[in-house]
Enzyme design. Structure first.
Site, short mmCIF file in Angstrom:
data_model
loop_
_atom_site.label_atom_id
_atom_site.label_comp_id
_atom_site.label_asym_id
_atom_site.label_seq_id
_atom_site.Cartn_x
_atom_site.Cartn_y
_atom_site.Cartn_z
N GLU A 132 1.86 -22.10 102.70
CA GLU A 132 1.80 -23.27 103.57
C GLU A 132 0.57 -23.25 104.47
OE1 GLU A 132 5.45 -23.45 105.85
OE2 GLU A 132 5.55 -21.30 106.04
N ASN A 149 5.04 -29.32 104.06
CA ASN A 149 4.98 -29.95 105.40
C ASN A 149 3.82 -29.30 106.16
OD1 ASN A 149 7.35 -31.24 104.68
ND2 ASN A 149 8.65 -29.72 105.67
N ASP A 150 3.84 -27.97 106.19
CA ASP A 150 2.76 -27.28 106.91
C ASP A 150 1.45 -27.32 106.14
OD1 ASP A 150 3.59 -26.35 109.48
OD2 ASP A 150 5.09 -25.13 108.44
N ARG A 184 -0.47 -71.49 87.38
CA ARG A 184 0.45 -70.50 87.94
C ARG A 184 -0.20 -69.13 87.97
NH1 ARG A 184 6.07 -72.43 86.93
NH2 ARG A 184 5.83 -74.24 85.60
N HIS A 244 14.99 -66.57 97.09
CA HIS A 244 13.98 -65.58 97.47
C HIS A 244 14.64 -64.32 98.02
CE1 HIS A 244 11.17 -63.81 100.45
NE2 HIS A 244 10.36 -63.90 99.40
N LYS A 298 3.13 -62.71 83.07
CA LYS A 298 3.56 -64.04 82.65
C LYS A 298 2.79 -64.48 81.41
CE LYS A 298 4.72 -66.95 85.84
NZ LYS A 298 4.45 -67.64 87.08
N ARG A 305 10.42 -62.41 81.75
CA ARG A 305 9.88 -61.12 82.19
C ARG A 305 11.05 -60.17 82.36
NH1 ARG A 305 8.47 -63.31 88.28
NH2 ARG A 305 10.57 -64.02 88.66
N TYR A 307 10.42 -25.28 89.94
CA TYR A 307 11.47 -26.14 90.49
C TYR A 307 10.95 -26.90 91.71
CZ TYR A 307 11.97 -22.74 94.26
OH TYR A 307 11.72 -21.95 95.33
N GLY A 364 7.04 -64.90 94.22
CA GLY A 364 6.80 -65.79 95.35
C GLY A 364 5.62 -65.40 96.24
N ARG A 409 14.77 -18.04 104.05
CA ARG A 409 13.50 -17.85 104.75
C ARG A 409 13.75 -17.14 106.07
NH1 ARG A 409 10.29 -22.97 106.85
NH2 ARG A 409 11.96 -22.95 108.38
N MET A 449 2.35 -65.15 95.37
CA MET A 449 1.09 -65.85 95.13
C MET A 449 1.41 -67.33 94.88
SD MET A 449 -1.20 -63.24 93.00
CE MET A 449 0.04 -62.85 91.81
N CYS A 474 9.24 -26.69 98.74
CA CYS A 474 10.39 -26.96 99.60
C CYS A 474 10.05 -27.88 100.77
CB CYS A 474 11.03 -25.67 100.09
SG CYS A 474 9.91 -24.65 101.05
N SER A 517 6.77 -20.47 97.30
CA SER A 517 7.36 -21.78 97.52
C SER A 517 6.39 -22.55 98.42
CB SER A 517 8.73 -21.66 98.19
OG SER A 517 9.23 -22.94 98.44
#
Ligand code: PEP
Ligand code: MG
Length: 938
Positions: free
Chosen positions: A783, A806-807, A103, A488, A33, A370, A889, A112, A655, A114, A869, A802
């Site tokens: 992994e 996750n693992d 402000r 809001h 602002k 803004r 990739y 809204g 896989r 603060m 992956c 790859s």
């Protein structure tokens, strides 16, 4: 030696009368602002004078134990004197008093969240002068009662850390007193109250302050000013602001600036007004000036939904407000002036802006501008329009749509056919596009509870306020009975791209009774009732309407192709069926990065292959197993071939079987009996063989490559199925590119062992089919942390890596991927972790393993192709990390492919900008192709 006088840090930056100490580039220091107020001044736009206390001051305030730095006082007084001079008034002066506002304004807008205090400086010393100067006692008393309400709430209650019980806060008590007062006077609206009424009300409010907060309301203008500044700093750590920051990922260290600015008044009578506008339509993105205003009102009235705002022009008219006079009609000259400012600002900032203005007795003042929040649809349309208008270039257009916003464009909309046949029960304003369907809830807490219980819900409120934010986040759609397009609910939902309808005035909401009556009908909606929202049109239906997705949009396709022009990293999909492969290609996937073989044993059509797999698992010797495998291979080959065909020569990473075998052991008596008959053994024997497979820690047990080491015939069957499928496709004149991927490896000897098997099968299949060569690759998932640490050795055998993040995350953190839900909330709440590492890559820890493995792998095999992956492959921040780490990739679920494409393009643009690459790199697609050729068929 003379001691050098240390200069105090500069905390205060003035602006006004066409001059400013800051500019739009100083957002980190002045907040969004403050920086833009300065910039507007420099552009010659009428802005009330004032000054900004910097975000650095806020940080120092907290570092000093919530005390304003000593150097601030003199700087504020000097800046106040400059403001007084520019405005021709004096703060605290009995004759010509200047009033000010305090402000908040962080680097990134937190609408809204603060606090703000207006009309600061009104006290018994200045009120008579204000009345004499304006000749408008009603206005002065109205401003004073507003000051008391805001100041008591923000400075005396919230900033003091008081937390009254629900409904017992000072603001609520005063609101109720105001309502009762209006009722006693027979007044419908605030504007019906007289000067005497408002004066009496203000006196009553001051007594309420003493009674409830046990302190008198400050009657000294300087005390009010310092109280206001400190309260804005305190509001940075208020409950709403902290919870919003967590959702938006805004760092706690940023702090807020305070903008102290001369007040101008929209509540000085019928020639005064206040409003908010967007330079283009923020919901659909059309190049139309779009805004709302209220005559004789102060700013917060427009957003708070207290009165239904009027449209600024014909383009903003809708069902709810078309009877109200527009600014264009009532104040044509001022409207034209505002419209000219709109054009000037857009040309200057080259973006859609959200602006706030006040008209004081016919004079237009700009209070804020803004970059405006917009839906994903609007972001895309504006980017493409502005490109067409030559306001921005292609690169900028690509950065104008946040990658996660695309999600919204890919989201379903109500099927128009079904909609034609359904009648809406009520209509409101289309504040957030797309469709949502769920059970009604009436409070934010209920929305959070429903979300936790896995139920989709629509949050229905009279109107929302910042306290509702978490519930709004939890709901799939938001519906309010009151409020306009800048209320809001609309602002927040738009920022999140969430389906939202506001101002559905036909709904009479009883939040306590958890019902809503539909006016003009006998429909009563109850908690849990299913409703469907069409947020694009603003229509509400009972029940659940069918939905369709909206990817066929040609603008979307064009935008994505522009983005692809900048992208240097490939994007693939995780897909296990020809149908998924088709979806992935429609979304622009350039291959499959993970085909999980075991998925053919789940879901539709899996009965027969699953039965054969179980037969194989429970076989007692290799002869029995070989028989079962032979039968099973028919299905494995069929599924792999169909997916290879669907990808028409694009690479498909297949896989080999990964999950622990016991997951497939039949538990029910019926299935056990069926299997016993097929194997010629008793049911008891089936149960016993199954029990033998039990493991204490199956995720670290007999899974992945370990199965292939123990039972080489399982690997051989799968590899044979892959090569035979490929050979048949090639012989029939087709193209295919299988990539065999070995999961859960931790040592190069595992890769050597499996590779020998692959080679043997490869030669047999080539010979049997009379083909010289089958284009393929051999690689591994990374992994397990040990595999990352020894990536140089792994790369001696693997042609590609790859990352199974996750693992890798599970084993890197030692967090069970299936059980993290039990404690993740505490880790996030207590700021031990800033995000869920299973959703976004932990760049510090797991990321280090990734970067190291890429480097080590490529040190022995320069053409090593490297992808990811795990689930994080579709998360924009993770995609950027993958780009910066040199991955070839990313692979993610089909629906996230466009998000990953855009995130990868934006990452490439960011690194181009940072000069890292010294210009455009060659597209990754080609790099991948080359790497593939170099290493294929080994
Ligand atoms: C991984 O571990 O990241 C992965 C993709 O494999 P899965 O989720 O099947 O274990
Ligand atoms: Mg895995």
């Amino acid at each position: 030696m003379a001691r050098k006088q240390l200069r105090a840090r500069k905390y205060v930056y003035s602006f006004g009368a066409g001059k400013a100490e800051g500019d739009a580039g100083m957002k980190n220091l002045l907040g969004g602002k403050g920086a833009n107020l300065a910039e507007m001044c420099l552009l010659g736009i009428p802005v009330p004078a004032g000054f900004t206390v910097s975000t650095e001051c806020c940080t120092d305030y907290y570092a000093g134990g919530c005390r304003l730095p000593a150097a601030l006082s003199a700087q504020v007084l000097a800046a106040l004197a400059r403001t007084e001079k520019t405005m021709g008034m004096k703060y605290g002066d009995p004759e010509k008093p200047l009033l000010i506002s305090c402000r908040s304004g962080a680097r990134k807008s937190m609408p809204g969240m603060m606090d703000t205090v207006l009309n600061v400086g009104l006290c018994s010393a200045t009120i008579p002068g204000m009345i004499a100067k304006t000749g408008n006692p009603r206005f002065v008393w109205d401003s004073y009662r507003r000051l008391i309400m805001m100041y008591a709430d923000v400075v005396m209650e919230k900033a003091e850390g008081l937390e009254p019980a629900e409904g017992k806060g000072i603001r609520k008590i005063m609101d109720e007193t105001l309502d009762a007062f209006k009722h006693s006077r027979g007044a419908k609206s605030d504007t019906d109250l007289s000067a005497e009424d408002l004066k009496a009300l203000a006196e009553g409010f001051k007594q309420l302050v003493e009674k409830h907060l046990r302190k008198p309301f400050p009657d000294d203008h300087m005390a009010q000013l310092w109280g206001g500044i400190a309260a804005v700093f305190k509001s940075w750590n208020g409950r709403k602001a902290v919870s919003y920051r967590r959702i938006e990922g805004i760092p706690d260290e940023w702090g807020t600036a305070v903008n102290v600015q001369a007040m101008v008044f929209g509540n000085m009578g019928d020639h005064s007004a206040t409003g908010v506008a967007f330079t283009r339509d923020p919901a659909a993105g059309d190049n139309k000036f779009y805004g709302e205003w209220l005559v004789n009102a102060q700013g917060e009235d427009v957003v708070a939904g207290i009165r239904t705002p009027s449209p600024i022009n014909d383009d903003t008219k809708n069902e709810q407000n078309k009877h109200l006079p527009s600014m264009h009609e009532l104040m044509p000259a001022t409207y034209r002036e505002l419209d000219a400012i709109r054009t000037k600002l857009e040309r200057h900032f080259r973006d859609m802006l959200d602006i706030e203005f006040t008209i004081q007795e016919g004079k237009l003042w700009m209070l804020q501008c803004r970059v405006g929040k917009r839906t994903g649809t609007a972001a895309l349309n504006m980017a493409m329009d502005m490109l067409g208008e030559r306001l921005i270039d292609r690169k900028t257009a690509v950065t104008r749509v946040a990658a996660h916003q695309l999600d919204e464009l890919l989201h379903p909309v109500v099927d128009p056919k079904a909609e034609r046949e359904a009648a809406p029960i009520v209509k409101g304003l289309p504040a957030g596009p797309g469709a949502a369907c769920g059970g009604l809830v009436f409070t934010a807490e209920d929305a959070v509870a429903a979300h936790r219980a896995g139920r989709k819900c629509i949050l229905l409120r009279e109107e929302t306020n910042p306290e509702d934010v978490e519930g709004m986040r939890a709901a799939v759609g938001i519906l309010t009975a009151r409020g306009g397009m800048t209320s809001h609910a609309a602002l927040v939902a738009r920022g999140w791209g969430k389906c939202c309808i506001v101002g559905a005035g036909g709904l009479h909401v009883d939040a306590v009774g958890r019902t809503a009556r539909v006016a003009g009908s006998d429909v009563v909606l109850k908690e849990g009732d299913t409703v469907t929202l069409n947020g694009t049109r603003g229509y509400v239906y009972t029940g659940s309407l069918p939905m369709i997705d909206s990817t066929e949009n040609p603008r979307f396709q064009k935008f994505m192709s522009i983005a692809d022009g900048f992208r240097t990293m490939g994007v693939r999909a995780n897909a296990d069926t020809p149908a998924d492969a088709g979806t992935a290609r429609a979304f622009g996937a350039e291959g499959i990065g993970l085909f999980r073989t075991e998925h053919m044993f789940y879901g539709e059509g899996s009965d027969q292959p699953l039965f054969l797999l179980r037969k194989m698992i429970l076989s007692s010797g290799s002869a029995e197993r070989a028989g079962a495998l032979r039968e099973l291979s028919v299905f494995v080959k069929r599924d792999i071939k169909a997916t290879l065909q669907a990808m028409e020569g694009l690479p498909v990473t297949i896989r080999l079987l990964d999950p622990p075998l016991h997951e497939f052991v039949p538990q029910g008596a019926e299935k056990q009996a069926e299997l016993a008959a097929a194997l010629g053994i008793t049911q008891e024997e089936v149960r016993k063989r199954g029990e033998k497979l039990h493991e204490n820690n199956p995720m670290m047990g007999h899974r992945g490559v370990r199965l292939g080491i123990t039972y080489p015939e399982i690997t051989a069957m799968q590899v044979r199925a892959i090569f035979e499928a490929a050979a048949e496709i090639v012989k029939a004149g087709g193209k295919c590119r299988p990539e065999i991927m070995i999961p859960v490896t931790c040592d190069v000897n595992e890769l050597k062992h499996q590779k020998a098997l692959c080679l043997k099968v490869y030669e047999e299949v080539c010979k049997a089919n009379g083909v010289k060569k089958i284009d393929h690759m051999y690689g591994t998932m990374i992994e397990i942390p040990r595999a990352a640490l020894l990536a140089n050795r792994m790369a001696e055998e693997a042609q590609f890596f790859s990352f199974g993040t996750n693992d890798l995350t599970q084993m890197g953190f030692g967090f069970s991927r299936d059980d993290i839900g039990g404690f993740l909330g505490d880790y996030l709440d207590k700021k031990i972790l800033s995000a869920d590492p299973f959703q976004t890559i932990d760049q510090d820890g797991v990321g280090q393993l990734i970067r190291m493995a890429v480097e080590k792998g490529r040190s022995v095999r320069s053409g090593l192709k490297v992808g990811i992956c795990g689930e994080q492959g579709g998360d924009p921040a993770s995609v950027q990390f993958c780009h910066n780490s040199g991955l070839s990739y990313v692979s993610c679920s089909p629906y996230r492919v466009p998000i990953a494409r855009l995130a990868a393009a934006q990452a490439a643009i960011a690194s181009m900008e940072a000069g890292k690459n010294g210009g455009r790199r060659k597209p990754a697609k080609r790099a991948v192709g080359k790497a593939a050729k170099k290493t294929a068929g080994r």
